[in-house]
Design an enzyme around this catalytic site. Sequence first.
Site, mmCIF file in Angstrom:
data_model
loop_
_atom_site.group_PDB
_atom_site.id
_atom_site.type_symbol
_atom_site.label_atom_id
_atom_site.label_comp_id
_atom_site.label_asym_id
_atom_site.label_seq_id
_atom_site.Cartn_x
_atom_site.Cartn_y
_atom_site.Cartn_z
ATOM 1 N N GLU A 1 5.226 0.804 -10.880
ATOM 2 C CA GLU A 1 6.559 0.632 -10.261
ATOM 3 C C GLU A 1 7.563 1.620 -10.860
ATOM 4 O O GLU A 1 8.747 1.309 -11.040
ATOM 5 C CB GLU A 1 7.021 -0.826 -10.352
ATOM 6 N N GLY B 1 -2.564 -9.910 -37.951
ATOM 7 C CA GLY B 1 -3.626 -9.247 -38.701
ATOM 8 C C GLY B 1 -4.920 -9.224 -37.893
ATOM 9 O O GLY B 1 -4.888 -9.113 -36.663
ATOM 10 N N THR C 1 0.858 3.647 -3.253
ATOM 11 C CA THR C 1 0.255 4.656 -4.133
ATOM 12 C C THR C 1 -1.070 5.181 -3.584
ATOM 13 O O THR C 1 -1.885 4.424 -3.055
ATOM 14 C CB THR C 1 0.055 4.034 -5.533
ATOM 15 N N GLY D 1 0.808 -1.223 0.000
ATOM 16 C CA GLY D 1 0.000 0.000 0.000
ATOM 17 C C GLY D 1 0.834 1.263 0.000
ATOM 18 O O GLY D 1 1.063 1.872 1.052
ATOM 19 N N ARG E 1 -0.050 -19.550 -41.162
ATOM 20 C CA ARG E 1 -0.966 -18.711 -41.939
ATOM 21 C C ARG E 1 -0.486 -18.560 -43.386
ATOM 22 O O ARG E 1 0.656 -18.146 -43.629
ATOM 23 C CB ARG E 1 -1.025 -17.330 -41.272
HETATM 24 N N1 COS Z 1 17.209 3.047 -2.023
HETATM 25 C C1 COS Z 1 17.453 3.484 -0.762
HETATM 26 N N2 COS Z 1 17.216 4.773 -0.377
HETATM 27 C C2 COS Z 1 16.714 5.611 -1.301
HETATM 28 C C3 COS Z 1 16.446 5.216 -2.627
HETATM 29 C C4 COS Z 1 16.725 3.871 -2.975
HETATM 30 N N3 COS Z 1 16.499 3.412 -4.201
HETATM 31 N N4 COS Z 1 15.940 6.264 -3.308
HETATM 32 C C5 COS Z 1 15.912 7.294 -2.463
HETATM 33 N N5 COS Z 1 16.370 6.892 -1.246
HETATM 34 C C6 COS Z 1 16.529 7.713 -0.056
HETATM 35 C C7 COS Z 1 17.533 8.826 -0.307
HETATM 36 O O1 COS Z 1 18.842 8.386 -0.012
HETATM 37 C C8 COS Z 1 17.069 9.898 0.640
HETATM 38 O O2 COS Z 1 17.524 9.589 1.935
HETATM 39 P P1 COS Z 1 18.006 10.741 2.957
HETATM 40 O O3 COS Z 1 16.754 11.503 3.305
HETATM 41 O O4 COS Z 1 18.572 9.998 4.104
HETATM 42 O O5 COS Z 1 18.995 11.573 2.211
HETATM 43 C C9 COS Z 1 15.545 9.734 0.631
HETATM 44 O O6 COS Z 1 15.301 8.387 0.252
HETATM 45 C C10 COS Z 1 14.889 10.687 -0.327
HETATM 46 O O7 COS Z 1 15.449 10.442 -1.597
HETATM 47 P P2 COS Z 1 15.180 11.369 -2.857
HETATM 48 O O8 COS Z 1 15.491 12.782 -2.530
HETATM 49 O O9 COS Z 1 15.818 10.741 -4.033
HETATM 50 O O10 COS Z 1 13.613 11.260 -2.964
HETATM 51 P P3 COS Z 1 12.693 11.835 -4.017
HETATM 52 O O11 COS Z 1 11.415 12.199 -3.391
HETATM 53 O O12 COS Z 1 13.399 12.878 -4.845
HETATM 54 O O13 COS Z 1 12.458 10.517 -4.911
HETATM 55 C C11 COS Z 1 11.914 9.382 -6.935
HETATM 56 C C12 COS Z 1 12.218 10.667 -6.218
HETATM 57 C C13 COS Z 1 11.401 9.784 -8.279
HETATM 58 C C14 COS Z 1 13.173 8.568 -7.061
HETATM 59 C C15 COS Z 1 10.927 8.497 -6.198
HETATM 60 O O14 COS Z 1 9.882 9.283 -5.724
HETATM 61 C C16 COS Z 1 10.381 7.410 -7.098
HETATM 62 O O15 COS Z 1 11.019 6.386 -7.341
HETATM 63 N N6 COS Z 1 9.139 7.604 -7.587
HETATM 64 C C17 COS Z 1 8.427 6.577 -8.305
HETATM 65 C C18 COS Z 1 7.624 5.818 -7.317
HETATM 66 C C19 COS Z 1 7.010 4.614 -7.894
HETATM 67 O O16 COS Z 1 7.698 3.788 -8.470
HETATM 68 N N7 COS Z 1 5.693 4.515 -7.725
HETATM 69 C C20 COS Z 1 4.961 3.410 -8.226
HETATM 70 C C21 COS Z 1 4.638 2.500 -7.121
HETATM 71 S S1 COS Z 1 3.861 1.100 -7.769
HETATM 72 S S2 COS Z 1 3.864 0.035 -6.140
#
Ligand code: COS
Length: 382
Positions: free
Chosen positions: A362, A338, A126, A124, A267
Amino acid sequence: MNLTLTEDQREFQKLARSFLDATAVPHRTQWDRDEEVDPAIIPQMGEIGFFGITIPEEYGGLGGDFITYCVGLEELGRVDSSLRGIVSVSAGLVGKTLLAHGTEQQKQRWLPGIASGTQVGCFGLTEPDNGSDPAGLKTRARREGAEWVINGSKIFITNATIADVALVFARTGGAGARGLSAFLVPTDTPGFERSLIHGKLGLRGQATAEMSFSEVRVPADALVGEEGKGFKYAMQTLDKGRVSVAAGCVGIVQGCLEASVAYAKERQQFGKPIASYQLVQDMIAEISVDADAARLLTWRAAALVDCGEPFGTAASKAKLFASEAAVKAANLAIQVFGGYGYIDEYPVQKYMRDARVMTLYEGTSQIQKLLIGRAETGISAF
Ligand code: COS
């Protein structure tokens, strides 16, 4: 990195393929029409080992490697991405978070059920207003004595209505990524409601639902890992989840290849099989190269996981390439078929509909590009 499978991995692939050809291929069209796979197949998949591959033996799993897991997910994706999604979310997103950060008691409580497919988990994260930006999510958990009280809602949650337990990300602190924590919430907890989303383009056999929490009370020990680390845990888990989506997409591309080759050889047009025409072979060659390229990127990411090396960027590359390749392959496969590709007597229109979400969930293709761009430049563009 080994570019071929070991004997054990090949054996598992054979077992997975023959199981799915017998138990899922004959029913997948009907499941797609009914918007529900037969729930009886879930524990059967557990017996084959799909859920337990990477879960250690002490928790009822097989203690296998990530490449073997990808092999299983590829076979699932080749047959029915709805089944692949059930495994990826329960054993992958939930199981792997628990393994990495859960207490011994939490692991003992949930992992054996997840590994055997007799219990199912959902993830959980999104919310209606937070997809690409989970750091802004609004579901809250407040501490009251020995309990946490959760309020909020989630959307597009795979497995939600069939799950026994939800891994719920909620805000326990201030704004941003550091304010989130993760909780294990049994789905029969009072105040926890789930409602199925109908009318999806693809993944129709898989339960996708909204979840809402109204004063949902869980004990203090429902917290997973440390308070305030929920975002990090989610991101770490999604890195592995992206490899598993990529593996499922390899299965879609492979399925498109096999279906297109078989159909093109059978085909006849203008007095000979359409496989003998150069323009048809052009499409088959495109799909074939993409299948290999997507598989190699996926196995590379999986091999890094198995070696304990950083794999986040490799996961993003595999997920980006394989998901876009799946959409392209399904589109080409329909072209090979087709008019027959447009009806559900053949699997290729289902590949198309199932593939379409792979570039969205994801982490969208755009998010993957931003992650790759950040890794290359050192500059964050979000
Ligand atoms: N592994 C471990 N730690 C991570 C990490 C990773 N892959 N990515 C980020 N972090 C940590 C960072 O190190 C940072 O830690 P500190 O606060 O200690 O410095 C913290 O998390 C925040 O990181 P960041 O600034 O990169 O966060 P953002 O909000 O900028 O993240 C993205 C941006 C786009 C990377 C993130 O929001 C993302 O992946 N979004 C897509 C989400 C997704 O896939 N949704 C679909 C879900 S379907 S179940």
